[in-house]
Design a protein around this motif. Structure first.
Motif, PDB file in Angstrom:
ATOM      1  N   HIS A 204       0.825  -1.220   0.000  1.00  0.00           N
ATOM      2  CA  HIS A 204       0.000   0.000   0.000  1.00  0.00           C
ATOM      3  C   HIS A 204       0.854   1.262   0.000  1.00  0.00           C
ATOM      4  O   HIS A 204       0.335   2.370   0.128  1.00  0.00           O
ATOM      5  N   GLY A 205       2.161   1.116  -0.172  1.00  0.00           N
ATOM      6  CA  GLY A 205       3.046   2.272  -0.281  1.00  0.00           C
ATOM      7  C   GLY A 205       3.389   2.860   1.075  1.00  0.00           C
ATOM      8  O   GLY A 205       3.030   2.323   2.126  1.00  0.00           O
ATOM      9  N   ILE A 206       4.129   3.963   1.040  1.00  0.00           N
ATOM     10  CA  ILE A 206       4.502   4.674   2.261  1.00  0.00           C
ATOM     11  C   ILE A 206       3.469   5.760   2.515  1.00  0.00           C
ATOM     12  O   ILE A 206       3.351   6.703   1.736  1.00  0.00           O
ATOM     13  N   ASN A 207       2.721   5.607   3.574  1.00  0.00           N
ATOM     14  CA  ASN A 207       1.724   6.629   3.914  1.00  0.00           C
ATOM     15  C   ASN A 207       2.430   7.909   4.349  1.00  0.00           C
ATOM     16  O   ASN A 207       3.355   7.883   5.156  1.00  0.00           O
ATOM     17  N   PHE A 208       1.952   9.024   3.810  1.00  0.00           N
ATOM     18  CA  PHE A 208       2.621  10.289   4.091  1.00  0.00           C
ATOM     19  C   PHE A 208       2.650  10.615   5.587  1.00  0.00           C
ATOM     20  O   PHE A 208       3.657  11.066   6.113  1.00  0.00           O
ATOM     21  N   LEU A 209       1.534  10.379   6.276  1.00  0.00           N
ATOM     22  CA  LEU A 209       1.485  10.709   7.701  1.00  0.00           C
ATOM     23  C   LEU A 209       2.454   9.860   8.518  1.00  0.00           C
ATOM     24  O   LEU A 209       3.009  10.317   9.512  1.00  0.00           O
ATOM     25  N   VAL A 210       2.670   8.625   8.080  1.00  0.00           N
ATOM     26  CA  VAL A 210       3.639   7.755   8.773  1.00  0.00           C
ATOM     27  C   VAL A 210       5.030   8.362   8.696  1.00  0.00           C
ATOM     28  O   VAL A 210       5.757   8.428   9.697  1.00  0.00           O
ATOM     29  N   LEU A 211       5.395   8.839   7.519  1.00  0.00           N
ATOM     30  CA  LEU A 211       6.703   9.476   7.339  1.00  0.00           C
ATOM     31  C   LEU A 211       6.787  10.778   8.133  1.00  0.00           C
ATOM     32  O   LEU A 211       7.768  11.022   8.857  1.00  0.00           O
ATOM     33  N   ALA A 212       5.758  11.617   8.018  1.00  0.00           N
ATOM     34  CA  ALA A 212       5.789  12.928   8.671  1.00  0.00           C
ATOM     35  C   ALA A 212       5.801  12.799  10.190  1.00  0.00           C
ATOM     36  O   ALA A 212       6.579  13.477  10.875  1.00  0.00           O
ATOM     37  N   ASP A 417       3.035  -0.158   9.671  1.00  0.00           N
ATOM     38  CA  ASP A 417       3.238   1.288   9.596  1.00  0.00           C
ATOM     39  C   ASP A 417       3.771   1.852  10.914  1.00  0.00           C
ATOM     40  O   ASP A 417       4.481   2.864  10.914  1.00  0.00           O
ATOM     41  N   VAL A 418       3.420   1.238  12.028  1.00  0.00           N
ATOM     42  CA  VAL A 418       3.944   1.699  13.312  1.00  0.00           C
ATOM     43  C   VAL A 418       5.458   1.483  13.369  1.00  0.00           C
ATOM     44  O   VAL A 418       6.220   2.383  13.754  1.00  0.00           O
TER      45      VAL A 418
END
Length: 503
Positions: A204-212, A417-418
């Protein structure tokens, strides 16, 4: 003009009906806290509370949901400034200067600036919405994939303004962000790309909020713990009524920046699939590029808070324009609003103004009222928000970590994601120690998928002929401006060196 003023006044009066006003105030308050909680944001807030609207008439329902949307745009700045954790993707640019201002004991000024700039951005966008809705909607339809790609290139060009004196490091950071943006399934073929070790979570890709959240939440927490050794009270903030009035009066110092940010936000927001996040990032980049003191950005410049906050609020109103006039959602949140309208038996599009004028003008009128209500609620809660900063960091750090974990888990509800967020936190901490800018990487992962999709659509449509980007007037104009923006810092430094040598 009379044809607009009369139905507008009726729409505003409709907002003051007891049920509508109560739902509006409730929506603004709920939206403020939904936006402030990392990982939620306006999309989840509107989606969760959509079933509540089936208990009230459609006019009241759209007022309630729009108020949540508006409140969430304001609320995203709260955790960005006080904790350094973006409440939503739309508020990530607010972290760049809002967090340093809080660390210097100026959180009350940062929060007041965010509220006032949001109010100005919202007001300008609502006025534009009221006066020019049909022609602006038809103009937005002229944007094909070529124009969208050129607009993304224009946004990337503003990253150069974020680079300071170290352009190579900034370019490296942008490229890292673009690589991370390609992880997942190919947008055209659907085939997997960069699925490391065949881990399912990468599909599902890299979620932007996870990175930010990882970089600005975990990374900032690790950095602060190292700097203070855990035994220093970092934040000392005093908030008084007189101080609040003085903070609001500071609007004269960033009024011009706010106007520009509002216009950029509204223009970008009304483009389908663009949304408030690119608008906020572009506004911040342009504010720094053309600032007389660009080096102060990222260190607590009040304009670095005003620019993105005015843009993301203007974009939220702009994204409603194609939804109402064309039936095309301009953002994920307006897509949910569109679904609600269809459930209520309304058909968005050009005929909506003629067939359901009470509904349309009731919504527009409620935006004016919601804008005033939200800024008042936001300003009144600032003393409560800044009290968070009176806690010792040894108490604050575990709270930040828990919020980061919740924010990392909420978008996809997977532990993958965590763990990814924790990894990004460590990487963000190391990049900061090595003096690499992380902001361009965060910005690139937002715009990367948009740029790739529009580029590939354009090239496929032209059968591989890249000249299609300069043949269309709008895209050629955007590309030319992008080149000028990218070259501006280098030309400026060259002129300064030449002047210094003559002196």
């Amino acid at each position: 003009m009379e044809a607009i003023l009369e139905p507008l006044m009726q729409g505003i009066l409709q907002s003051f009906e007891p049920l509508n006003l109560a739902m509006l105030i409730l929506g603004c308050t709920v939206g403020l806290f939904v936006g402030a909680l990392p990982g939620l944001g306006s999309v989840n807030g509107v989606a969760i509370l959509l079933p509540v609207t089936f208990l009230v008439p459609p006019n009241t329902a759209i007022i309630f949901l729009a108020a949540i949307y508006y409140g969430a745009m304001y609320g995203g700045a709260v955790s960005s400034i006080t904790l350094g954790i973006p409440g939503a993707s739309t508020a990530v640019a607010t972290v760049f200067d809002g967090r340093p201002m809080a660390q210097k004991g100026r959180a009350d000024l940062a929060l007041a600036t965010a509220a006032v700039a949001s109010f100005i951005g919202g007001t300008i966008s609502i006025v534009l919405f009221t006066l020019f809705a049909p022609p602006l909607a038809s103009f937005a339809l002229k944007f094909g994939p070529q124009e969208e790609f050129a607009l993304m290139i224009l946004a990337f060009a503003t990253f150069i303004g974020l680079s300071g004196d170290d352009i190579p490091k900034t370019i490296f950071s942008i490229l890292i962000g673009l690589v991370l943006a390609t992880i997942g399934l190919d947008v055209i073929s659907g085939k997997p790309r960069l699925i490391f070790f065949d881990i399912d979570g990468f599909f599902h890709g890299i979620n932007f909020l996870v990175l930010a959240i990882g970089i600005y939440g975990i990374g900032e927490m690790l950095w602060t713990l190292e700097e203070t050794k855990g035994d220093v009270q970092v934040h000392k903030v005093k908030s008084t009524f007189r101080g609040m009035i003085n903070n609001v009066k500071q609007v004269k110092n960033y009024f011009g920046t706010t106007i520009v940010g509002s216009l950029i936000g509204y223009f970008v927001g009304m483009l389908p699939a663009a949304g408030a996040t690119p608008a906020a990032l572009m506004s911040y980049g342009l504010a720094k590029t053309f600032s007389k003191d660009p080096d102060s950005f990222g260190r607590g410049n009040v304009k670095g808070v005003a620019a993105p906050e005015s843009a993301n609020n203007a974009a939220s109103t702009g994204s409603m324009l194609p939804m109402i006039t064309l039936g095309i959602p301009g953002s994920p949140t307006t897509a949910i609003l569109l679904g609600g309208m269809i459930i209520w038996g309304l058909r968005p599009g050009p005929l909506l103004f003629a067939e359901h004028p009470d509904f349309v003008w009731g919504l527009i009128g409620s935006l004016y009222v919601a804008n005033v209500v939200t800024v008042l609620i936001n300003l009144s809660f600032i003393p409560i928000f800044v009290r968070v900063l009176t806690l010792k960091f040894t108490i604050l750090a575990p709270m930040i970590f828990i919020l980061c974990v919740v924010g990392g888990y909420a978008p996809t509800q997977t532990m993958h994601d965590v763990w990814l967020m924790v990894g990004f936190g460590v990487v963000g901490y190391m990049l900061r120690k090595l003096n690499y800018p992380v902001a361009p990487a965060v910005l690139a992962i937002v715009l990367g998928p948009l740029a790739e999709q529009s580029f590939r659509q354009s090239v496929l449509g032209s059968q591989g002929d890249v000249s299609v980007f300069v043949e269309r007037p709008l895209s050629a104009t955007f590309l030319a401006i992008a080149v000028l923006l990218a070259a501006y810092p280098m030309i400026s430094r060259f002129i300064k060196k030449k002047a210094a040598s003559k002196a």
